[in-house]
Enzyme design. Structure first.
Site, short mmCIF file in Angstrom:
data_model
loop_
_atom_site.label_atom_id
_atom_site.label_comp_id
_atom_site.label_asym_id
_atom_site.label_seq_id
_atom_site.Cartn_x
_atom_site.Cartn_y
_atom_site.Cartn_z
N LYS A 281 -42.71 -54.15 2.46
CA LYS A 281 -41.97 -55.04 1.58
C LYS A 281 -40.65 -55.49 2.19
CE LYS A 281 -38.97 -54.30 -1.47
NZ LYS A 281 -38.11 -53.82 -2.60
N ASP A 300 -43.24 -56.56 -4.62
CA ASP A 300 -42.51 -55.47 -5.25
C ASP A 300 -43.15 -55.14 -6.59
OD1 ASP A 300 -41.77 -57.54 -6.89
OD2 ASP A 300 -39.63 -57.41 -6.45
#
Length: 365
Positions: A281, A300
């Site tokens: 991420k 996320d």
């Protein structure tokens, strides 16, 4: 730089209140209703908006202000007497691109009273904002295309027009997002500001607040950084920051991060994942927000919840985002919307602005 200047930019193309507060950058603060302030490109910028223009003031450090004054004096001399050996050449922005018609024509104005007389902006400050907000992208047109492709987007997007992806400095972007692990925007903002105050170069004081540049990589690689950052509340992230800075200096160079803009997305992401504290991420956030990889989709918790709720109900049974789920969600957003604009040079731009709008909708709704 004294009064307000303005760039032609409507609310449909940019909403600074949403764009600056949705978790891309962590240093912008609303200093009074409708006015935002942060350090950008070594200066302190104050931003505001009207329905038709982006308004800005630039507060320069003393040394920079002196240089700007010297350039202006040299330009005045040149206009009056022609070229001379003492003229100081004006520095031009490295990435000057046309936004919308006349968008880099700046005028003195103020947020309350608009003005009609246009004067050419001789500084590069307008170009800095153009680059930072990527104003050469027609987001309003893209919103229309995305709405045709996706009914969920069509329903939520009217509440969040004008959100766009920032083009940030890669160093600030990387170390800020290392702070984002298991964290929220408010706490991340506090950590980033404390890191700048402790290790950044002081630029100036304004309205009772001191402003600092973001720390250099070699500064964050010094001895004692881990202990100091832990004392400032960074926890385990302190070691990530220190070790990342040291790895870059030992194995690459201070220019390495910005050089990743020129390599393919997968290569840039793989390089970033060699850094301590940088998972999929964070690597995608850096690729997307500062390395020009518009095909990167950071997944996320918010994006995962949206995907499970609106597109992939089987993910509601998944307890966490593993590598397989991460890739599946990223592929979903690219495939769904990229089909609308395959002929466009900005086709992958769909993916990142779709992600920003949906993330913002989760944060603000």
């Amino acid at each position: 730089m004294g009064g307000w200047k303005k760039l032609l930019c409507t609310h449909n193309q940019l909403r600074i209140d949403l764009t600056l507060a949705c978790g891309q950058s962590f240093r912008w603060k609303e200093t009074r209703p409708g006015e935002w302030r942060s350090v950008l490109a070594g200066n302190v910028f104050t931003l505001s908006q009207t329905d038709s223009h982006l308004l800005y003031k630039v507060h320069t450090p003393v040394s920079v202000a002196e240089e700007v004054a010297q350039q202006e004096a040299a330009d005045t001399h040149k206009r009056a007497f022609g070229d001379s050996t003492d003229s100081i050449p004006r520095k031009k922005s490295k990435r000057q691109k046309k936004i919308f018609t006349d968008s880099l024509v700046a005028t003195d104005c103020n947020p309350e009273n608009d003005c009609d007389k246009h004067e050419e902006d001789d500084s590069s400050f307008g170009s800095i904002l153009q680059d930072y907000f990527q104003l050469d992208i027609d987001v309003e047109q893209l919103y229309q295309q995305w709405s045709q492709a996706d009914s969920n987007f069509k329903n939520v997007s009217p509440k969040f027009v004008g959100i766009r992806m920032l083009r940030q400095d890669p160093v600030e972007n990387l170390f800020s997002f290392i702070c984002s692990s298991n964290n929220n925007i408010s706490r991340i903002s506090g950590m980033v500001e404390r890191m700048c105050t402790c290790y950044g170069r002081k630029l100036l004081d304004l309205d009772g607040v001191s402003y600092y540049a973001f720390p250099a990589i070699d500064t964050l690689a010094q001895d004692g950084v881990v202990e100091q950052l832990r004392a400032l509340g960074f926890g385990y992230r302190a070691k990530f920051i220190s070790e990342t800075a040291r790895w870059i200096l030992k194995n690459r160079s201070t220019e390495w991060l910005v050089s990743l803009r020129t390599v393919p997305y997968e290569e840039a992401k793989a390089e970033l994942r060699k850094l301590m504290g940088v998972g999929a991420k964070v690597a995608d956030c850096v690729c997307l927000m500062s390395l020009d990889k518009t095909g990167a989709i950071p997944v996320d918790t918010h994006v995962w919840q949206i995907a499970a709720r609106d597109y992939m109900p089987h993910l509601q049974k998944v307890k966490s985002v593993n590598d397989k789920v991460y890739r599946e969600i990223g592929k979903l957003f690219i495939i769904r919307l990229d089909a609308v604009c395959m002929a466009s040079l900005r086709s992958f731009h769909i993916a990142f602005d779709f992600n920003v709008v949906y993330t913002a909708s989760t944060l603000f709704l």
